[in-house]
Design an enzyme around this catalytic site. Structure first.
Site, short mmCIF file in Angstrom:
data_model
loop_
_atom_site.label_atom_id
_atom_site.label_comp_id
_atom_site.label_asym_id
_atom_site.label_seq_id
_atom_site.Cartn_x
_atom_site.Cartn_y
_atom_site.Cartn_z
N TYR A 1 -17.15 69.79 -2.71
CA TYR A 1 -18.04 69.34 -1.63
C TYR A 1 -18.29 67.84 -1.82
CZ TYR A 1 -22.29 69.88 1.37
OH TYR A 1 -23.25 69.80 2.34
N ASP B 1 -18.58 63.84 -0.58
CA ASP B 1 -18.88 62.95 0.53
C ASP B 1 -17.76 61.92 0.67
OD1 ASP B 1 -21.28 64.19 1.16
OD2 ASP B 1 -22.44 62.96 -0.24
N ARG C 1 -28.17 73.01 13.48
CA ARG C 1 -28.67 71.69 13.88
C ARG C 1 -28.06 71.27 15.20
NH1 ARG C 1 -25.84 68.16 8.93
NH2 ARG C 1 -23.70 68.67 9.44
N ARG D 1 -39.49 63.69 -2.14
CA ARG D 1 -40.14 62.39 -2.32
C ARG D 1 -41.64 62.50 -2.14
NH1 ARG D 1 -36.15 60.04 1.62
NH2 ARG D 1 -34.28 59.57 0.43
N ARG E 1 -16.72 77.57 4.58
CA ARG E 1 -17.45 77.74 5.83
C ARG E 1 -16.77 76.85 6.87
NH1 ARG E 1 -20.41 81.97 6.32
NH2 ARG E 1 -22.01 80.98 7.61
N ARG F 1 -28.46 68.00 -3.52
CA ARG F 1 -28.04 66.93 -2.63
C ARG F 1 -29.24 66.26 -1.96
NH1 ARG F 1 -22.90 66.65 -0.53
NH2 ARG F 1 -23.65 66.21 1.55
N GLU G 1 -24.54 73.13 16.33
CA GLU G 1 -23.65 73.45 15.22
C GLU G 1 -23.92 74.85 14.70
OE1 GLU G 1 -23.29 69.64 13.03
OE2 GLU G 1 -22.94 70.93 11.32
#
Ligand code: UDP
Length: 369
Positions: free
Chosen positions: A347, A349, A278, A176, A248, A172, A299
C-alpha cells in the site's frame, strides 16, 4: 542492454527514465490506452474539470529529492488537502484533531486538556501493543470516536471487521491536539498544474524509450529483452500458482452538477448505512481553475475479482504468507525486477513508489554498467 518494462504507471516510467538516461534501450508496454496508471487524469469534455479517473491522487512527500524529481517534469501548484467527514448527522474535520474532538464531545478544550481527556476518559491504555486496526483505534482514540469515524468507514472500505485488519492501516492517519486540518503532514505537497498524465508523459519523453500503449504483455511474452521490470500484479506474473493475493477494487459512480456541490474535495461518509465511503469533487483538486460545471465520484469499495482493477492490497495474515511464497520466487529471479503497488503488493503512496523506482533502477543501472 534491452530493458522491457510492463506498466507505464509511475514505477515503470521512473525506472524506464533512469535506465534510458544510463544509455539503455527501454521498451514499455501498458495494456491501457494511456500512461500514468491509476494516477491518470483527463479533462472532462462537458465541464472542463480535470478528473482523477481512478480516484483522487494528492502528491505529498517529505523526500526532497522526490519532490525535485517530479518538479523536473511538470509545474506543481500549491494544494493543501483537507478532508471532511459526515457522521451521525454532523460534518467534522478529518483526521481527528482538536476541532473534531471539541465538536464531537461538545467541549472547548485547549490542546493539553483534550489530550488529557482522551487519555483519561476515552483511550484504552490497557492495550499496550495494538495489533489490529481496532486495537490501534481503541488505544489511541477510544470507543466513541472509533465507532463514529473509523469503524463504519473501514468496514465499507475493506469489507471486513477492523478486528481482522492490521494496525498499520490506521497508522496512516495522525491524531492531533491542535486545529491543523491539513490531511497530510509532509513538508512538500502540491498538484501538477495539468494533471498527472502530462507529468508521466514528461518522464517517459526520452529518445531511448519506446512506448506501446494498449499493448498487454503477459509474463511469457515479456521476457524477451535482457531484463524485465514487471509492475503488474506479482501473483499474475506467476500465474497465481500459490493463490490470488487479495485486493479491494473501487466502483466510481460519476455524476455532474453545476457550481460547488459539496464545498470540498473529499467528503467521507463514516456511517455504516451509507453505501459509499466518500464523494470526491474533482474541481477542488485544482483550486486555481474556475469551472461552471462540476464532476463528482461516489466511491464504493468491493472485493477485486478477475477483470477488475486492483487498487488496495489487503495484506491480511493469510495473504502475507502467500506473499512470502511469491517473494521467494521473485528474489531468485536474475533477470526480472518487481516494482510498484502491484509488483510489490504494498500500500504505497506515489512518493514512496517513486523513491523505490529510483533506488531500484539506479541499482540496476550500476549493475548493467
Ligand atoms: N479511515 C476511516 N475513516 C475516515 C478516513 C480513513 O476509517 O474517515 C481509515 C480507513 O480504514 C482507511 C484508512 O483509514 O482505509 C486510511 O485512510 P487514507 O485516507 O489514508 O486512505 P486512502 O485515501 O489511501 O484511501
Amino acid at each position: 542492454m534491452q530493458i522491457t518494462i510492463v506498466g507505464a504507471g509511475l514505477s515503470g516510467a521512473v525506472a524506464g527514465r533512469t535506465l534510458a538516461e544510463a544509455g539503455h534501450h527501454v521498451t514499455i508496454h501498458d495494456s491501457r490506452p494511456h500512461v500514468a496508471g491509476n494516477c491518470h487524469t483527463e479533462r472532462c469534455d462537458e465541464t472542463g474539470v480535470m478528473v482523477h479517473l481512478y480516484g483522487p491522487h494528492i502528491f505529498h512527500t517529505g523526500d526532497a529529492e522526490v519532490w525535485d524529481y517530479v518538479n523536473r517534469f511538470t509545474t506543481f501548484r500549491p494544494y493543501r488537502h483537507q478532508v471532511k467527514t459526515t457522521v451521525q448527522g454532523a460534518v467534522y474535520a478529518m483526521p481527528i484533531g482538536l476541532h473534531t474532538i471539541n465538536q464531537f464531545f461538545g467541549k472547548t478544550f485547549r490542546p493539553e486538556e483534550a489530550r488529557q481527556f482522551i487519555e483519561e476518559h476515552e483511550a484504552d491504555l490497557s492495550i499496550t501493543d495494538p495489533q489490529s486496526f481496532e486495537e490501534q483505534a481503541l488505544r489511541f482514540v477510544g470507543p466513541r470516536l472509533y465507532e463514529a469515524f473509523f469503524k463504519g468507514y473501514t468496514e465499507k472500505q475493506w469489507g471486513m471487521s477492523p478486528k481482522a485488519l492490521p494496525a498499520s492501516i490506521l497508522k496512516r492517519l495522525p491524531l492531533r491536539f491542535d486545529y491543523n486540518d491539513n490531511y497530510f503532514a509532509h513538508a512538500f505537497q502540491g498538484m501538477p498544474e495539468n494533471g498527472y498524465t502530462p507529468m508521466v508523459e514528461g518522464i517517459l519523453d526520452h529518445p531511448n524509450i519506446d512506448l506501446h500503449l494498449g499493448s498487454a504483455l503477459d509474463a511469457a511474452s515479456a521476457g524477451t529483452g535482457d531484463h524485465l521490470i514487471w509492475t503488474g500484479p506479482l501473483d499474475a506474473y506467476y500465474g497465481g500458482r500459490f493463490g490470488a493475493l487479495g485486493y479491494r477494487t473501487l466502483d466510481f459512480e460519476r455524476f455532474t452538477s453545476t457550481g460547488d456541490w459539496q464545498g470540498c474535495a473529499v467528503m467521507n461518509y463514516g456511517d455504516p448505512d451509507v453505501p459509499f465511503t466518500r464523494i470526491t469533487e474533482h474541481k477542488h483538486f485544482a483550486p486555481w481553475e474556475e469551472h461552471e460545471g462540476t464532476v463528482l465520484y461516489r466511491e464504493v469499495s468491493r472485493a477485486c475479482e478477475a477483470g477488475d482493477i486492483p487498487y488496495y492490497p489487503i495484506r491480511l495474515t493469510g495473504e502475507m504468507a502467500m506473499l512470502a511464497q511469491y517473494e521467494a520466487l521473485a528474489e531468485a529471479e536474475e533477470n526480472v525486477t518487481f516494482l510498484g503497488r502491484l509488483g510489490r503488493y504494498a500500500y504505497m503512496d506515489m512518493d514512496v513508489t517513486i523513491r523505490a523506482a529510483l533506488d531500484v533502477s539506479r541499482g540496476l543501472a550500476q549493475r548493467f554498467e
